[in-house]
Design a protein around this motif. Structure first.
Motif, short mmCIF file in Angstrom:
data_model
loop_
_atom_site.label_atom_id
_atom_site.label_comp_id
_atom_site.label_asym_id
_atom_site.label_seq_id
_atom_site.Cartn_x
_atom_site.Cartn_y
_atom_site.Cartn_z
N LEU A 1 0.86 -1.18 0.00
CA LEU A 1 0.00 0.00 0.00
C LEU A 1 0.89 1.23 0.00
O LEU A 1 1.82 1.33 0.80
N PRO A 2 0.59 2.21 -0.85
CA PRO A 2 1.43 3.40 -0.96
C PRO A 2 1.11 4.45 0.12
O PRO A 2 0.68 5.56 -0.18
N SER A 3 1.35 4.09 1.37
CA SER A 3 1.05 5.02 2.46
C SER A 3 1.89 6.30 2.36
O SER A 3 1.48 7.34 2.86
N ASP A 4 3.02 6.22 1.67
CA ASP A 4 3.87 7.41 1.49
C ASP A 4 3.28 8.37 0.46
O ASP A 4 3.75 9.50 0.33
N GLN A 5 2.23 7.95 -0.24
CA GLN A 5 1.59 8.81 -1.25
C GLN A 5 0.28 9.43 -0.75
O GLN A 5 -0.42 10.08 -1.51
N GLY A 6 -0.07 9.18 0.49
CA GLY A 6 -1.24 9.81 1.07
C GLY A 6 -2.49 8.94 1.11
O GLY A 6 -2.52 7.84 0.56
N PRO A 7 -3.53 9.45 1.78
CA PRO A 7 -4.76 8.69 1.99
C PRO A 7 -5.47 8.24 0.72
O PRO A 7 -5.97 7.12 0.66
N GLN A 8 -5.53 9.09 -0.29
CA GLN A 8 -6.25 8.72 -1.51
C GLN A 8 -5.60 7.52 -2.19
O GLN A 8 -6.28 6.62 -2.67
N ALA A 9 -4.28 7.49 -2.20
CA ALA A 9 -3.56 6.36 -2.80
C ALA A 9 -3.85 5.07 -2.04
O ALA A 9 -4.02 4.01 -2.64
N VAL A 10 -3.92 5.16 -0.71
CA VAL A 10 -4.25 3.99 0.11
C VAL A 10 -5.68 3.53 -0.20
O VAL A 10 -5.93 2.34 -0.43
N ALA A 11 -6.61 4.48 -0.22
CA ALA A 11 -8.01 4.14 -0.51
C ALA A 11 -8.15 3.49 -1.89
O ALA A 11 -8.89 2.52 -2.07
N ASP A 12 -7.42 4.03 -2.87
CA ASP A 12 -7.50 3.48 -4.23
C ASP A 12 -7.00 2.03 -4.28
O ASP A 12 -7.60 1.18 -4.95
N GLU A 13 -5.92 1.74 -3.58
CA GLU A 13 -5.40 0.37 -3.57
C GLU A 13 -6.33 -0.58 -2.82
O GLU A 13 -6.50 -1.72 -3.21
N LEU A 14 -6.94 -0.10 -1.73
CA LEU A 14 -7.91 -0.93 -1.02
C LEU A 14 -9.08 -1.26 -1.95
O LEU A 14 -9.54 -2.40 -2.01
N LYS A 15 -9.55 -0.26 -2.68
CA LYS A 15 -10.66 -0.47 -3.62
C LYS A 15 -10.27 -1.51 -4.66
O LYS A 15 -11.09 -2.33 -5.07
N ARG A 16 -9.03 -1.49 -5.08
CA ARG A 16 -8.56 -2.42 -6.12
C ARG A 16 -8.52 -3.86 -5.63
O ARG A 16 -8.82 -4.78 -6.39
N TRP A 17 -8.15 -4.08 -4.36
CA TRP A 17 -7.86 -5.44 -3.90
C TRP A 17 -8.86 -6.04 -2.92
O TRP A 17 -8.98 -7.27 -2.82
#
Length: 191
Positions: A173-189
């Motif tokens: 999870l790209p936690s270093d890229q901020g909340p939206q990036a985390v949310a997007d990866e969660l949505k994907r997987w």
């Protein structure tokens, strides 16, 4: 203080036999059984999280910058995902594993994790417990020499894993890229 593992070294550390197209980390030798102490002082095993997706982050509460920033991105990202998909969001448990068990007592972890997400769980244990789980998750860490006042920093790999309900690794999870990036990866997987 944290350091990034170069991409090639991380891929080599995560490489497993076979692999598959299901997820970026399919077949990686990451994770495994553990027994640690949760933020309420209760001994728990990996079985306590069976059936749920796990966000696994390794850090320490006395970290001056990166760990709180990543924990905030994880917490906010999960909240964004929960708002968009409440049923799926409920299947995810964020877990903060300390690499500084000397200072990160259950009470300290609880105060820290409660700042970022109401369901974030802090885990600690003996040095042997922490060494075992960090080895299983390919996390390296080391204590820096103490400063004149007695404080110290912990160098550690900065990585956030998404683990599946069966405990197998799915993705970073790209936690270093901020909340939206985390949310997007969660949505994907998360399904």
């Amino acid at each position: 203080m944290n350091r990034r593992l170069p991409a090639l070294a991380l891929l080599l550390a995560l490489a497993g036999c076979g692999g598959g197209a299901d997820s970026p980390l399919a077949g990686a030798r990451i994770g495994g059984p553990f027994t640690l102490t949760d933020e309420n002082g209760v001994r728990v095993t990996d079985h306590a999280f069976a059936g749920r997706y796990r966000i696994m982050y390794f850090g320490y509460t006395f970290c001056p910058d990166i760990c709180p920033t990543d924990a905030q991105a994880i917490g906010r990202g999960l909240k964004m995902f929960e708002q968009a998909s409440p049923a799926l969001g409920a299947k995810v448990v964020p877990i903060f594993v300390t690499v500084d068990p000397k200072r990160d007592t259950p009470a300290v972890l609880k105060e820290f994790t409660d700042q970022f997400h109401p369901r974030m769980i802090g885990l600690t244990g003996s040095k042997a417990d922490i060494d075992a789980i960090t080895k299983a998750y390919a996390i390296s860490y080391s204590l820096e020499p103490p400063a004149p006042g007695g404080g110290y920093l912990v160098q550690h790999v900065r990585v956030t894993y998404l683990m599946g309900p069966d405990g197998s690794p799915i993705a970073l999870l790209p936690s270093d890229q901020g909340p939206q990036a985390v949310a997007d990866e969660l949505k994907r997987w998360v399904k």
